[in-house]
Design a protein around this motif. Structure first.
Motif, mmCIF file in Angstrom:
data_model
loop_
_atom_site.group_PDB
_atom_site.id
_atom_site.type_symbol
_atom_site.label_atom_id
_atom_site.label_comp_id
_atom_site.label_asym_id
_atom_site.label_seq_id
_atom_site.Cartn_x
_atom_site.Cartn_y
_atom_site.Cartn_z
ATOM 1 N N THR A 47 -5.632 6.677 -2.847
ATOM 2 C CA THR A 47 -4.501 7.597 -2.931
ATOM 3 C C THR A 47 -4.295 8.245 -1.563
ATOM 4 O O THR A 47 -5.224 8.862 -1.022
ATOM 5 N N SER B 227 -1.671 10.887 0.437
ATOM 6 C CA SER B 227 -0.618 11.868 0.157
ATOM 7 C C SER B 227 -0.323 12.682 1.397
ATOM 8 O O SER B 227 -1.118 12.744 2.342
ATOM 9 N N ALA C 146 0.356 17.547 -0.082
ATOM 10 C CA ALA C 146 0.022 17.835 -1.480
ATOM 11 C C ALA C 146 -0.918 19.039 -1.516
ATOM 12 O O ALA C 146 -1.989 19.004 -0.903
ATOM 13 N N LEU D 108 6.571 16.183 0.501
ATOM 14 C CA LEU D 108 5.517 15.555 -0.292
ATOM 15 C C LEU D 108 5.816 14.091 -0.594
ATOM 16 O O LEU D 108 6.927 13.735 -0.960
ATOM 17 N N TYR D 109 4.795 13.239 -0.435
ATOM 18 C CA TYR D 109 4.850 11.880 -0.956
ATOM 19 C C TYR D 109 3.440 11.494 -1.390
ATOM 20 O O TYR D 109 2.437 12.017 -0.888
ATOM 21 N N ILE D 110 3.337 10.574 -2.331
ATOM 22 C CA ILE D 110 2.049 10.086 -2.822
ATOM 23 C C ILE D 110 2.122 8.567 -2.913
ATOM 24 O O ILE D 110 3.016 8.012 -3.550
ATOM 25 N N ASP E 43 5.177 7.523 -5.202
ATOM 26 C CA ASP E 43 5.656 8.678 -5.965
ATOM 27 C C ASP E 43 5.675 8.415 -7.467
ATOM 28 O O ASP E 43 6.641 8.721 -8.175
#
Length: 371
Positions: A36, A38, A41, A117-119, A144
């Protein structure tokens, strides 16, 4: 999404058993890497990596840690063969982090990313069949919270799973070093490390414990609970069936929960409100372990464990118990009061012994003597 073959294997083994043919189902093992990445976050590391064998977490790492760490004690056995394993693993995970970031930087113009924000999530895994020695691989990325890209290793091309991924696919198809890395990993490393981990953790990973299965019911109007406890591993299923067919209506399945000893428990409820007495024998509760082992318990009123009869008996006896208790308290209180009165009367002077009376009698006697 991968198609799970556990149910198909179970049905095939059942059919062979009914035909009188003995069969040993092959066992598939898996090595999975979950990543993961990010940006911005809150209260979450920039990069997190988790490694699992047969769905058991064995290694954890995040950007805020100095080193990757084992999540199972037996994983440390690897340092007997590779003393610098944790340093090498940590360095490898840091390189994975940089690889993820470079892919995102390349894809940002295609994603219309302007900040915030991005994931990004990724999974790399291989499944190994211990009978045929065949290895199946799987690679997929999400952006996302949505499926984004997957990798077809046979054609060595990226498959877009989202409209925005079409342009990103073209960029990654031209990234030959990245494709070379994945090919080397899946053809060489994944099987090698999976077998290594299985060897180190065989006493734990190969553990297979079947549960004890009980039928429980709070009251005659309550759902009937089939409860299985003490099984391992947690790759298991518990279900009700009628005439050998699994039920989906009037059934509520609970989650798999851990026990204090490392085993697991789960339960599944069946609504009995519409069940006729003559149909009870047609129902069974079945526990199925991932490796193909089963425990089945047929529905029988004599096997249902409940405390509602005992509770009702206690409730009926409650008023009489209270009356008896109050009577005993009253008797004790009367006895104590009687005893106190006795003690008081014994310690007090009698009426003839009253000092004032004695003084009056003495004075009268003196007057008589003087006259």
């Amino acid at each position: 999404m991968r198609i799970k073959t556990g149910q198909v294997t179970m049905q095939l083994c059942t059919a062979l058993f009914l035909l009188g043919i003995s069969a040993v189902a092959p066992v598939k093992h898996s090595l999975e890497y979950f990543y993961t990445l990010s940006s911005e976050a809150p209260n979450f590391p920039e990069f997190v990596a988790v490694i699992l064998v047969d769905e058991v977490q064995i290694i954890h790492y995040n950007r805020n840690m100095k080193s990757a760490e084992p999540k199972q004690d037996w994983v440390n056995k690897i340092t007997e063969d590779i003393p610098a394993y944790w340093e090498k693993r940590t360095e490898r995970l840091k390189l994975n982090q940089e690889m993820f970031k470079s892919i995102i930087e390349t894809a940002k113009p295609c994603l219309n990313y302007t900040g915030g924000l991005y994931i990004v999530q990724g999974i790399l895994s291989c499944d190994w069949d211990d009978e045929s020695d065949e290895v199946n691989v799987f690679t997929q990325f999400g952006y996302d919270g949505e499926d984004f890209l997957s990798l077809d290793m046979k054609t060595q091309t990226w498959i877009p799973l989202h409209q925005q991924a079409v342009v990103v696919k073209e960029l990654l198809d031209n990234n030959k070093p990245l494709l070379t890395y994945f090919k080397h990993y899946f053809t060489q490393e994944c099987r090698h490390w999976l077998k290594k981990f299985l060897n180190y953790g065989k006493s734990s990973l190969m553990r297979k414990d079947l549960p004890s299965v009980s039928l429980l019911q709070k009251t005659p109007s309550s759902p009937l609970t089939c409860h299985a406890t003490g099984f391992y591993p947690d790759r298991a299923d518990l279900f009700w069936k009628k005439d050998e067919e699994e039920l989906h209506e009037d059934v509520v399945k609970g989650e798999i929960l851990p026990n204090h000893d490392g085993s697991f428990q789960m339960s599944v409820d069946l609504d009995l409100s519409g069940l006729k007495d003559e149909d009870w024998g047609r129902y069974s509760c079945v526990f199925h372990l991932a490796v193909g082992q089963e425990v089945s318990k047929r529905l029988d009123k004599r096997d249902i464990r409940t405390n509602w009869r005992e509770k009702r008996s206690r409730d009926k006896g409650f008023p009489s118990a209270v009356v008896v208790g109050l009577l005993l308290l009253a008797i004790i209180a009367l006895f104590l009061l009687w005893r106190r009165n006795i003690q008081t009367s014994e310690s007090s002077p009698s009426s003839g012994e009253d000092p004032a009376v004695k003084k009056e009698i003495s004075e009268k006697q003196t007057m008589l003597q003087t006259t």
